[in-house]
Write a protein that holds these residues in place. Structure first.
Motif, mmCIF file in Angstrom:
data_model
loop_
_atom_site.group_PDB
_atom_site.id
_atom_site.type_symbol
_atom_site.label_atom_id
_atom_site.label_comp_id
_atom_site.label_asym_id
_atom_site.label_seq_id
_atom_site.Cartn_x
_atom_site.Cartn_y
_atom_site.Cartn_z
ATOM 1 N N GLY A 1 0.801 -1.190 -0.280
ATOM 2 C CA GLY A 1 -0.037 0.242 -0.066
ATOM 3 C C GLY A 1 0.601 1.620 0.166
ATOM 4 O O GLY A 1 1.350 1.508 -0.020
ATOM 5 N N THR A 2 0.046 1.941 0.619
ATOM 6 C CA THR A 2 1.271 3.797 0.111
ATOM 7 C C THR A 2 0.653 4.386 1.513
ATOM 8 O O THR A 2 0.508 3.254 2.482
ATOM 9 N N GLU A 3 1.546 4.962 1.763
ATOM 10 C CA GLU A 3 1.546 5.831 2.858
ATOM 11 C C GLU A 3 0.978 5.569 3.935
ATOM 12 O O GLU A 3 0.588 5.727 4.999
ATOM 13 N N LYS A 4 -0.454 6.342 3.342
ATOM 14 C CA LYS A 4 -1.443 6.825 4.308
ATOM 15 C C LYS A 4 -2.337 5.724 4.059
ATOM 16 O O LYS A 4 -3.663 5.583 4.993
ATOM 17 N N SER A 5 -2.664 4.932 2.832
ATOM 18 C CA SER A 5 -3.384 3.968 2.814
ATOM 19 C C SER A 5 -3.065 2.391 2.639
ATOM 20 O O SER A 5 -2.474 2.394 1.892
ATOM 21 N N LYS A 6 -2.236 1.677 3.131
ATOM 22 C CA LYS A 6 -1.566 0.438 4.073
ATOM 23 C C LYS A 6 -2.505 -0.498 3.660
ATOM 24 O O LYS A 6 -3.628 -0.599 3.756
ATOM 25 N N GLY B 1 -3.471 1.721 -4.023
ATOM 26 C CA GLY B 1 -2.935 2.647 -4.580
ATOM 27 C C GLY B 1 -2.597 2.178 -6.223
ATOM 28 O O GLY B 1 -2.395 2.938 -7.217
ATOM 29 N N PRO C 1 -3.595 6.945 -8.227
ATOM 30 C CA PRO C 1 -3.725 5.782 -7.283
ATOM 31 C C PRO C 1 -5.265 5.371 -6.332
ATOM 32 O O PRO C 1 -5.636 6.260 -5.949
ATOM 33 N N ASP D 1 -6.163 4.665 -3.919
ATOM 34 C CA ASP D 1 -6.179 4.905 -2.063
ATOM 35 C C ASP D 1 -7.426 5.801 -1.878
ATOM 36 O O ASP D 1 -7.870 6.654 -2.801
#
Lengths: 311, 440
Positions: free
Chosen positions: B233-238, B260, B300, B302
Motif C-alpha cells: 500500500g501507500t503511506e496513508k493507505s496501507k 494504490g 492511485p 487509495d
C-alpha cells in the motif's frame, strides 16, 4: 399450505393484508419464535428472524404472524407491523413457491437486466410484485444484490443465478414451473422460498456444503496472480500451474458444468492478458419484434405503487 | 516493491471446500487467534492501530482507532457488530469472501472481540444471500465445536458467542446506526450522532461496527505483523484490499492488490474494456462515489488519490461503463435506487430523491426543459448534507458528477430521448432487440 387463494398483487407500501386470516402457525411455531427470542441479549432483536420464520410458515406476513411476534416479544402489533412493512423481503401477499428477483439497478440494467425483467414478466404473464395464478412463481424487481461481477444477475429464493441471458432466464423459469431440480450457480440445489426463509430465520437446512467455493470471476485475481507468479510479501511465489491453480480450475470447471456457462466464461480461466475477450454485442440493431412493441415499458407508475401513496 | 497483486484474503478461495474448518486450518487458520490470545487485548488493539488498517466499508476510518474509542469504564457490556449488509451498487467483495472463506471472518471476529473486550458479537448479513448465510452459520457452529467460541476459548479464560443475523432487505441498514436499530428489531433508520456507537450503540452500550473485509484483515495482521501489512500500500493507505471490477470489462472479477494500484493496471489484468469499446466513465467505489473518467485512469486507487480527484475510494467497487452507455439512463437508475432505499426519516432525502427521479425521467425521455439542469443541481444542493446519514450524499454525488463530466448529454435531454442518443441495446451483454423507449 394455508389454503390461501393466490392473489397477484403485493404493493410495496400499505399495510399487511388483514382481510386474509388464514394461518398455519401453531404451538411448534410459537416454540420456535420463543427460541429465536432467547438467542439474543434482548428479545426484540429477534424480530427480523421471527418475521422470516412467519413467512416460512404462512408464505407471507400474516395477521396471526404479527400477533404471535407481538405476543412473544411483549410489544404491540403496531410495532411489529411497522417493522414488517419497512423491509422489502417481507411479503404482504403470498409469494410463489419460488420467488424470482431480477436485478435492475444501474449496472445490471445496462448489462441487460431490463431485458431480463421484461422477458420474465412476459414469459410468466405477470407483472412485477405479482404471483402466477397457480402460486408457483412470484416476480420482483430487485436492487443490487452484490454480484456485479456476474451481471446481469437474477435470484431465485435468494440464491444466485449468475451471468443470465434471456434464453437462460426462460429455461430457468420453465424448470421452476415444472418442478425440475435447479442448482444455483454459486449455491445449493434450490429449495422453496419458504424453506429459504426458514434458514434466514436461523434454522440451518444442512445445505451449506453444496455448491462451489466461488464463481470464476471471484477467483480471477487469484488466477492472474498465479499465472504471473505474484504473491503477498513473504508468501511463496506461485508457479503458473500451482496446486492452488489446479484446484481453482477444477472448481471453475465445476461451476461451469453446473451452470452450463462455457464460452463467455472461458476468459476467466485462461491467462487474461492473452485471453480472447467477450464478443461485443451486435452493432446492427435487430428488427423490432412484435414482442418488443408490446413491452410493458410505460408501466412505471402501476408497477411501483408506492409513488401514488407517497405524494 | 510488492507484486501487483497480493492475494491474502482471497488466497484460499479456490481451495477445495475452502469454507470448511479443516480446509481453513490447513492454510494456517486460527493460528492468528492462538497468537492473539498470548498478547494483551491492548496489545492487539495497538497492533491493529499501528498497522494503519482503515475501514474497508467505504468511509476509511482507522479501524484500531475506532476500537480505542470504546470507553473502558462503561459498566454496560460491549458489543462488536460486523456489517455484512453489502448493498452499495457495484460492491461485491464481502459476499464472495463470506461464501468462500467464512472462517477468515469468524477468526477476525474472535480476535477483534478479544481486543475490545466483547463477549457477544454479531454478524449482520443482508438477507438476500441465502447461501452466504448458510456458510457463515455453519462456520460459527464449527468454530464453537472446535473450542474457538464459547467459554474459556483455547484455555485463555476469554468467552465469546457470535450471533449470525440475517437482514430483511434494506440498503440503509448498511449505515451503521440504522444497522443498530435494525438489529434491535426496529425499522432501519439512522440515528443522530452524537452519541457515537462507541459510547452508546447497540442497547445503548458501547459498540464497534466494522465492515466484513476490515475484520477479515485482522488475523493476517496479527499473524504476520504490522510491518508486513505496511509493506503493502501507500503511506496513508496501507495494506492489501479487494478491488471489484464489473460492467463493460472483458473479464470482470475480484482483484486483491496493495492499496494504490491504478485502474489502468487493473483493467489490463481484466483484459481491458470489452473488445472494440472504450472506457466512458467509472465509479471508484460504488454508486455513492462521484463518477470519474478516462483522465483518472492513472490515479492511485487509495483514500487520498480518490479524494484528490473529488471522489472517494468507497468500497473499491469499480463499475466500468463504455461509450455505448447513456450517462442519463445510468444516473436515473442509481437515483431510483436511492429513492427506493431512502428510509424516509429525513425530508430532504425522502422527498428530494423522489423529485430527482421525476426530473431524470424527463431527461431520459428527452422532455426536460431549458434550465432543468440548473434546477436539478439546485435540488441536489438541498439534499446533500441535509440529512442524518450519507445516503442522501450518495444520491446526489452521482448526479452532480454526471453533470460535471457529461453536461452535454443532459442538455440533449431537452430534445432527444436517451435511448435514441445512445441506443440501449448496444450496452447489453447479449444481443437484444432495439430499444424503443425507456424500460419499465
Amino acid at each position: 399450505m394455508s389454503g390461501h387463494e393466490f392473489e397477484s398483487h403485493f404493493p410495496e407500501s400499505g399495510s399487511v393484508d388483514m382481510s386474509d386470516p388464514t394461518t398455519d402457525i401453531d404451538e411448534t411455531t410459537y416454540a420456535e419464535l420463543r427460541e429465536l427470542a432467547g438467542r439474543y441479549p434482548q428479545p426484540r432483536s429477534a424480530l427480523l428472524p421471527m418475521l422470516h420464520l412467519v413467512q416460512s410458515v404462512d408464505g407471507r406476513i400474516s395477521p396471526k404472524g404479527i400477533e404471535a411476534c407481538a405476543e412473544v416479544l411483549g410489544i404491540s402489533t403496531a410495532q411489529v407491523s411497522g417493522v414488517a412493512t419497512f423491509y422489502t423481503m417481507y411479503k404482504r401477499r403470498p409469494a410463489g413457491r419460488h420467488h424470482v428477483g431480477v436485478c435492475t439497478t444501474a449496472l445490471c440494467a445496462v448489462m441487460g437486466g431490463d431485458v431480463l425483467l421484461e422477458t420474465a414478466s412476459k414469459h410468466l404473464g405477470i407483472g412485477v410484485d405479482e404471483t402466477t395464478p397457480d402460486g408457483r412463481i412470484s416476480l420482483e424487481r430487485i436492487e443490487c444484490n452484490a454480484a456485479c461481477d456476474f451481471a446481469p444477475v437474477m435470484m431465485v429464493n435468494w440464491e444466485f443465478m449468475d451471468d443470465m441471458t434471456p434464453e437462460k432466464a426462460v429455461a430457468l423459469l420453465d424448470d421452476l414451473r415444472d418442478g425440475t431440480e435447479v442448482r444455483s450457480t454459486r449455491g445449493a440445489r434450490l429449495t422453496s422460498w419458504r424453506e429459504a426463509e426458514r434458514v434466514l430465520a436461523g434454522f440451518p437446512d444442512g445445505r451449506a456444503d453444496e455448491g462451489p467455493s466461488a464463481g470464476a470471476p471471484s477467483l480471477l485475481g487469484l488466477r492472474v496472480a498465479e499465472d504471473k507468479g505474484w504473491a503477498a510479501p513473504g508468501d511463496d511465489k506461485p508457479h503458473g500451474n500451482g496446486v492452488v491453480g489446479r484446484v481453482a480450475r477444477t472448481i471453475v470447471h465445476a461451476v461451469q458444468e453446473v451452470t452450463g456457462t462455457t464460452e463467455d466464461q472461458e476468459p476467466n480461466v485462461a491467462t487474461p492478458a492473452s485471453a480472447p475477450t467477450k464478443s461485443a454485442p451486435t452493432k446492427s440493431a435487430p428488427t423490432k419484434s412484435p414482442a418488443a412493441e408490446k413491452a410493458p415499458r410505460q408501466r412505471r407508475r402501476s408497477t411501483r405503487p408506492e409513488e401514488g401513496t407517497a405524494k | 516493491m510488492t507484486d501487483i497483486l497480493t492475494p491474502v484474503l482471497t488466497k484460499n478461495w479456490g481451495d477445495k471446500k475452502s469454507w470448511t474448518l479443516p480446509a481453513y486450518e490447513r492454510t494456517g487458520g486460527y493460528n492468528a487467534l492462538r497468537k492473539a490470545l498470548t498478547m494483551t487485548p491492548d496489545g492487539v488493539t495497538t497492533a491493529v492501530k499501528d498497522s494503519g488498517l482503515r475501514g474497508r466499508g467505504g468511509a476509511g476510518f482507522p479501524t484500531g482507532m475506532k476500537w480505542s474509542f470504546v470507553p473502558k469504564d462503561n459498566p454496560n457490556p460491549k458489543y462488536l457488530v460486523v456489517n455484512g449488509d453489502e448493498s452499495e451498487p457495484g460492491t461485491c467483495k464481502d459476499i464472495p469472501l463470506m461464501l468462500a472463506s467464512p472462517h477468515t471472518l469468524v477468526e477476525g471476529v474472535i480476535i477483534s472481540s478479544y481486543a475490545i473486550g466483547v463477549h457477544t458479537a454479531f454478524i449482520y448479513i443482508r438477507g438476500e444471500v441465502l447461501h452466504v448465510v448458510r456458510r457463515v452459520q455453519q462456520a460459527v457452529a464449527e468454530a464453537r465445536e472446535a473450542g474457538y467460541l464459547g467459554t474459556d476459548i483455547l484455555g485463555s479464560g476469554f468467552d465469546l458467542e457470535i450471533i449470525v443475523h440475517a437482514g430483511a432487505g434494506a440498503y440503509i441498514c448498511g449505515e451503521e446506526t440504522a444497522l443498530l436499530d435494525s438489529l434491535e428489531g426496529r425499522r432501519g433508520q439512522p440515528r443522530l450522532r452524537p452519541p457515537f456507537p462507541a459510547v452508546a450503540g447497540l442497547y445503548a452500550s458501547p459498540t464497534v461496527i466494522n465492515n466484513v473485509e476490515s475484520i477479515a484483515s485482522v488475523p493476517s495482521i496479527i499473524d504476520r505483523g504490522t510491518e508486513w501489512f505496511g509493506s503493502m500500500g501507500t503511506e496513508k493507505s496501507k495494506g492489501f484490499t479487494i478491488y471489484s471490477l464489473s460492467g463493460h470489462v472483458a473479464n470482470p472479477g475480484q482483484f486483491e492488490a496493495p492499496l494504490g494500484i491504478t485502474l489502468r493496471q487493473l483493467l489490463e489484468l481484466a483484459g481491458g474494456v470489452r473488445e472494440g469499446h472504450q472506457l466512458k466513465f467509472f465509479t471508484p467505489g460504488g454508486s455513492s462515489t462521484p463518477i470519474l473518467t478516462e483522465e483518472h485512469l492513472d490515479l492511485p486507487l487509495d483514500y487520498e488519490g480518490m479524494a484528490g480527484a473529488g471522489s472517494m475510494l468507497g468500497t473499491k467497487a469499480l463499475q466500468i461503463f463504455d461509450e455505448t452507455t447513456s450517462v442519463v439512463r445510468t444516473t436515473l437508475r442509481w437515483v431510483e435506487f436511492y429513492k427506493h432505499e431512502s428510509c424516509g426519516k429525513c425530508t430532504p432525502c425522502r422527498e428530494g430523491t423522489w423529485w430527482l427521479v421525476q426530473m431524470l425521467r424527463d431527461f431520459e425521455a428527452g422532455t426536460a426543459k431549458q434550465g432543468d439542469i440548473e434546477k436539478m443541481l439546485d435540488l441536489c444542493d438541498n439534499i446533500g448534507g441535509r440529512s442524518f446519514c450519507a445516503l442522501a450524499d450518495g444520491a446526489v454525488a452521482c448526479v452532480t458528477s454526471a453533470v460535471k463530466y457529461f453536461r452535454s448529454e443532459f442538455e440533449a435531454g431537452y430534445r432527444t430521448p436517451a435511448w435514441e442518443l445512445l441506443p440501449y441495446e448496444l450496452s447489453a451483454r447479449f444481443s437484444v432487440p432495439a430499444t424503443t423507449g425507456a424500460y419499465v
